[in-house]
Design a protein around this motif. Structure first.
Motif, PDB file in Angstrom:
ATOM      1  N   GLY A  45      39.734  27.258 109.034  1.00 45.22           N
ATOM      2  CA  GLY A  45      39.130  26.187 109.820  1.00 45.22           C
ATOM      3  C   GLY A  45      37.652  26.390 110.064  1.00 45.22           C
ATOM      4  N   ALA A  46      37.240  27.661 110.226  1.00 48.72           N
ATOM      5  CA  ALA A  46      35.830  27.958 110.494  1.00 48.72           C
ATOM      6  C   ALA A  46      35.120  28.560 109.287  1.00 48.72           C
ATOM      7  N   GLY A  47      35.890  28.946 108.249  1.00 50.49           N
ATOM      8  CA  GLY A  47      35.284  29.445 107.024  1.00 50.49           C
ATOM      9  C   GLY A  47      34.893  30.909 107.054  1.00 50.49           C
ATOM     10  N   LEU A  48      35.429  31.677 107.983  1.00 52.67           N
ATOM     11  CA  LEU A  48      35.109  33.105 108.049  1.00 52.67           C
ATOM     12  C   LEU A  48      35.968  33.874 107.049  1.00 52.67           C
ATOM     13  N   PRO A 107      32.267  23.880 115.694  1.00 51.46           N
ATOM     14  CA  PRO A 107      31.134  22.944 115.747  1.00 51.46           C
ATOM     15  C   PRO A 107      30.004  23.259 114.772  1.00 51.46           C
ATOM     16  N   PHE A 108      30.082  24.423 114.104  1.00 45.72           N
ATOM     17  CA  PHE A 108      28.970  24.822 113.241  1.00 45.72           C
ATOM     18  C   PHE A 108      29.372  24.796 111.767  1.00 45.72           C
ATOM     19  N   GLU A 109      28.377  24.975 110.909  1.00 45.95           N
ATOM     20  CA  GLU A 109      28.594  24.900 109.468  1.00 45.95           C
ATOM     21  C   GLU A 109      29.662  25.898 109.020  1.00 45.95           C
ATOM     22  N   TYR A 110      30.524  25.434 108.147  1.00 44.68           N
ATOM     23  CA  TYR A 110      31.656  26.214 107.638  1.00 44.68           C
ATOM     24  C   TYR A 110      31.177  27.549 107.058  1.00 44.68           C
ATOM     25  N   GLY A 111      31.655  28.672 107.645  1.00 46.24           N
ATOM     26  CA  GLY A 111      31.331  29.998 107.140  1.00 46.24           C
ATOM     27  C   GLY A 111      29.962  30.519 107.520  1.00 46.24           C
ATOM     28  N   SER A 112      29.241  29.832 108.403  1.00 44.28           N
ATOM     29  CA  SER A 112      27.882  30.247 108.773  1.00 44.28           C
ATOM     30  C   SER A 112      27.892  31.369 109.809  1.00 44.28           C
ATOM     31  N   THR A 113      26.712  31.967 110.004  1.00 37.92           N
ATOM     32  CA  THR A 113      26.567  32.998 111.034  1.00 37.92           C
ATOM     33  C   THR A 113      26.847  32.417 112.416  1.00 37.92           C
ATOM     34  N   MET A 181      44.754  15.612 108.410  1.00 36.41           N
ATOM     35  CA  MET A 181      43.779  16.118 109.389  1.00 36.41           C
ATOM     36  C   MET A 181      43.028  17.318 108.823  1.00 36.41           C
ATOM     37  N   GLY A 182      43.740  18.156 108.070  1.00 36.10           N
ATOM     38  CA  GLY A 182      43.139  19.382 107.575  1.00 36.10           C
ATOM     39  C   GLY A 182      43.129  20.463 108.645  1.00 36.10           C
ATOM     40  N   TYR A 183      42.572  21.619 108.282  1.00 33.26           N
ATOM     41  CA  TYR A 183      42.596  22.765 109.197  1.00 33.26           C
ATOM     42  C   TYR A 183      41.729  22.553 110.431  1.00 33.26           C
ATOM     43  N   THR A 184      40.478  22.115 110.244  1.00 30.10           N
ATOM     44  CA  THR A 184      39.544  22.047 111.365  1.00 30.10           C
ATOM     45  C   THR A 184      40.008  21.078 112.447  1.00 30.10           C
ATOM     46  N   LYS A 185      40.311  19.851 112.077  1.00 26.44           N
ATOM     47  CA  LYS A 185      40.755  18.863 113.059  1.00 26.44           C
ATOM     48  C   LYS A 185      42.168  19.155 113.538  1.00 26.44           C
ATOM     49  N   GLY A 186      43.036  19.625 112.634  1.00 26.66           N
ATOM     50  CA  GLY A 186      44.408  19.932 113.008  1.00 26.66           C
ATOM     51  C   GLY A 186      44.491  20.996 114.094  1.00 26.66           C
ATOM     52  N   VAL A 433      41.991  29.837 101.208  1.00 24.89           N
ATOM     53  CA  VAL A 433      41.938  28.380 101.083  1.00 24.89           C
ATOM     54  C   VAL A 433      40.509  27.902 100.856  1.00 24.89           C
ATOM     55  N   ASP A 434      40.354  26.927  99.972  1.00 23.73           N
ATOM     56  CA  ASP A 434      39.086  26.226  99.778  1.00 23.73           C
ATOM     57  C   ASP A 434      39.258  24.831 100.375  1.00 23.73           C
ATOM     58  N   ASN A 435      38.589  24.573 101.496  1.00 25.58           N
ATOM     59  CA  ASN A 435      38.791  23.312 102.214  1.00 25.58           C
ATOM     60  C   ASN A 435      38.427  22.081 101.395  1.00 25.58           C
ATOM     61  N   SER A 436      37.637  22.271 100.317  1.00 21.41           N
ATOM     62  CA  SER A 436      37.248  21.120  99.498  1.00 21.41           C
ATOM     63  C   SER A 436      38.363  20.687  98.547  1.00 21.41           C
ATOM     64  N   LEU A 437      39.380  21.551  98.390  1.00 22.82           N
ATOM     65  CA  LEU A 437      40.483  21.230  97.484  1.00 22.82           C
ATOM     66  C   LEU A 437      41.608  20.537  98.252  1.00 22.82           C
ATOM     67  N   VAL A 438      41.653  19.223  98.109  1.00 21.53           N
ATOM     68  CA  VAL A 438      42.696  18.434  98.768  1.00 21.53           C
ATOM     69  C   VAL A 438      43.304  17.479  97.755  1.00 21.53           C
ATOM     70  N   ASP A 439      44.519  17.030  98.041  1.00 23.73           N
ATOM     71  CA  ASP A 439      45.167  16.104  97.109  1.00 23.73           C
ATOM     72  C   ASP A 439      44.780  14.658  97.420  1.00 23.73           C
ATOM     73  N   VAL A 440      45.433  13.718  96.765  1.00 22.39           N
ATOM     74  CA  VAL A 440      45.074  12.310  96.908  1.00 22.39           C
ATOM     75  C   VAL A 440      45.288  11.789  98.330  1.00 22.39           C
ATOM     76  N   GLU A 441      46.135  12.466  99.097  1.00 22.71           N
ATOM     77  CA  GLU A 441      46.410  12.062 100.481  1.00 22.71           C
ATOM     78  C   GLU A 441      45.573  12.840 101.488  1.00 22.71           C
ATOM     79  N   GLY A 442      44.685  13.706 100.981  1.00 23.55           N
ATOM     80  CA  GLY A 442      43.847  14.508 101.862  1.00 23.55           C
ATOM     81  C   GLY A 442      44.508  15.760 102.382  1.00 23.55           C
ATOM     82  N   ARG A 443      45.661  16.136 101.797  1.00 27.50           N
ATOM     83  CA  ARG A 443      46.378  17.345 102.225  1.00 27.50           C
ATOM     84  C   ARG A 443      45.810  18.581 101.529  1.00 27.50           C
ATOM     85  N   GLN A 444      45.825  19.707 102.254  1.00 20.65           N
ATOM     86  CA  GLN A 444      45.254  20.948 101.721  1.00 20.65           C
ATOM     87  C   GLN A 444      46.054  21.464 100.528  1.00 20.65           C
TER      88      GLN A 444
END
Length: 505
Positions: A45-48, A107-113, A181-186, A433-444
């Motif tokens: 969800g936060a990319g760490l 609230p901050f950029e995915y995987g950022s400091t 929803m994905g990880y972040t919103k879920g 997980v790569d959050n950019s990889l989702v299916d046609v329904e937006g599922r991870q």
């Protein structure tokens, strides 16, 4: 003189039992969301990275090494018209709710400091807020009745409520983050739900409870408190046994990884998702590539429920076991059982980790839940005994400090289990997980893990816990507050308490 048997006086009311159990249910939802899913949220969800996530968890729990005992000392020094435990049960829920929501916000950029710093700060703040209520909540069990028999059933019922409360996030959270929803919103929605539900329920016990065990007239300094605690041999034994056995709970803490990479993966046809070069195919439907009658989003729930189904009867029969065996005998016997079951699970499933039956896994998880259920109750009973042991030896009661070590230990156990899990998993070729990889329904979409990684995952939730069960036995062998020694001590304490209570009436 009458030959009729005098029934012992009862102190606890039905309202107290119900509200305490309901409160434990609500608090467990919040705690399970944190302990079971924080690493998943940090990573997905936060990319760490795994190392960053486990480092945050370890740092937060080291901070709790100071935070929990200090809170216990504060509780022991509290003087109010509501007692020394109950004020915190009234005022702590709001900061807990706020910190829970913030913890599962990215609230901050995915995987950022900045994302790392936010996760670290909110995790520590959550620990502080939860401790403010956690120590007095469980410490209340030692002052709400002077009778050990009532205390044992009271704690057992509450731990049952806590177990059921822990199942709820395991059911709902995977459904939310595996939806569109994905990880972040879920996870954010999950944080809001359990923050409001848990804090609303946990406050109920304040309005119906009463602290009945008289408070010690002497309030020692911080230095004097530690000097007294050094005399509490039983508490020291419980602390060492718990820390050495921390990895016993790994399977429960990391069910999300078992579900996604040991179960769901084995029922997924990855040729419908990636081409031979490993590239994502167009118009992928993750649900269509998954072939099993249980939906993806509820697989993790079935695993947690399987463990919970084993824990529930174990906790329910604990009071009956307590009548026939000592706490020491139950503790060691449960640990031996857990050791055998975990090792057997590895031997059976490792034979073909890519093609095992989920029904066999359910059976093993059920059996794994039995010693965890006993452990879930018995540690509180042992801590309560350590309060009595200290009073018996020194004449001083320090419920707040003693139960602060219980809350600290529960957090340390989860932290060590998660840290060991994450660090060892990071040595493999595990594909996050790569959050950019989702299916046609937006599922991870999850990556396919190698057989070697799956075997390491299996070992992490079987061999590693087995080692914990073995190590936790060693300190408990030195527990001599049992049998006639304990019976005589309890009789002396109950008589002294009755006299003191009569003096104050």
């Amino acid at each position: 003189m009458s030959n009729q048997t005098v029934k012992p006086k009862k102190y606890l009311t039905l309202k107290e039992r119900i509200c305490y159990t309901v409160g434990a249910f609500g608090r467990s939802g919040i705690y399970t969301l944190m302990s079971m899913f924080t690493l998943v949220f940090f990573q997905n969800g936060a990319g760490l990275t795994l190392k960053q996530g486990t480092a945050i968890i370890l740092i937060g729990r080291v901070f709790d090494a100071i935070n929990d005992p200090v809170m216990g000392m504060i509780v022991d020094r509290t003087k109010s018209k509501w007692g020394k435990m109950r004020p915190y049960l009234l005022f702590a829920p709001i900061p807990i709710a706020i910190c829970t929501i913030l913890l599962f916000t990215a609230p901050f950029e995915y995987g950022s400091t900045a994302a790392f710093v936010w996760a670290l700060v909110t995790y520590i703040l959550w620990g502080v807020a939860f401790t403010i209520q956690d120590v007095p909540f469980w410490g209340l069990s030692s002052v709400i009745t002077p009778l050990e028999s009532e205390r044992t059933s009271f704690i057992s019922t509450a731990r049952l409520g806590s177990t059921f409360g822990g199942i709820l996030p395991a059911l709902l959270v995977p459904i939310l983050y595996q939806s569109n929803m994905g990880y972040t919103k879920g996870f954010f929605v999950s944080g809001v739900i359990f923050a409001l539900l848990g804090c609303g329920l946990s406050i109920l016990i304040f309005f119906v409870s009463k602290e009945r065990v008289p408070k010690s007239d002497n309030t020692p300094s911080f230095r004097e408190t530690f000097a007294v605690l050094r005399k509490d041999r039983l508490l020291i034994i419980v602390i060492f046994a718990s820390i050495l056995g921390s990895t016993m709970v790994t399977a429960n803490q990391c069910a999300d990884y078992i579900g996604n990479y040991l179960v769901i993966q084995n029922y997924t046809d990855f040729s419908q998702i990636f081409d031979s070069a490993g590239n994502l195919l167009s118009n992928v439907d993750a649900a269509a590539a998954y072939d099993f009658w249980i939906p993806r989003g509820t697989i993790v729930t079935t695993l947690t429920v399987a463990i919970g189904v084993g824990m529930v009867p174990a906790m329910a029969i604990f009071p009956a076991l307590r009548k026939k065996f000592s706490l020491k005998q139950i503790y060691i016997g449960s640990a031996v059982f857990g050791l055998v079951v975990h090792l057997l699970c590895y031997v059976v499933i490792a034979a073909d980790v890519t093609n095992f039956s989920i029904y066999v896994l359910w059976i093993f998880l059920f059996l794994m839940g039995i010693p965890l259920g006993i452990y879930n109750v018995i540690t509180y009973a042992l801590i309560a005994d350590s309060v009595d042991y200290l009073e018996w030896k020194t004449g001083e009661r320090h419920e707040g400090v003693c139960f602060s070590f219980q809350t600290f230990l529960s957090k340390v156990n989860a932290a060590i289990a998660t840290f060991v899990f994450g660090q060892l998993l990071d040595t493999t070729d595990f594909k996050a997980v790569d959050n950019s990889l989702v299916d046609v329904e937006g599922r991870q979409i999850f990556f396919q893990q190698s057989v070697e990684t799956q075997k390491v995952l299996l070992a992490l939730v079987t061999i590693v816990p087995a080692v914990g069960f073995l190590l936790t036995i060693i300190p408990m062998l030195f527990n001599d507050y049992t049998g006639k020694t304990k019976e005589n001590a309890q009789l002396q304490l109950e008589e002294a308490r009755k006299e003191k209570m009569q003096e104050t009436e």
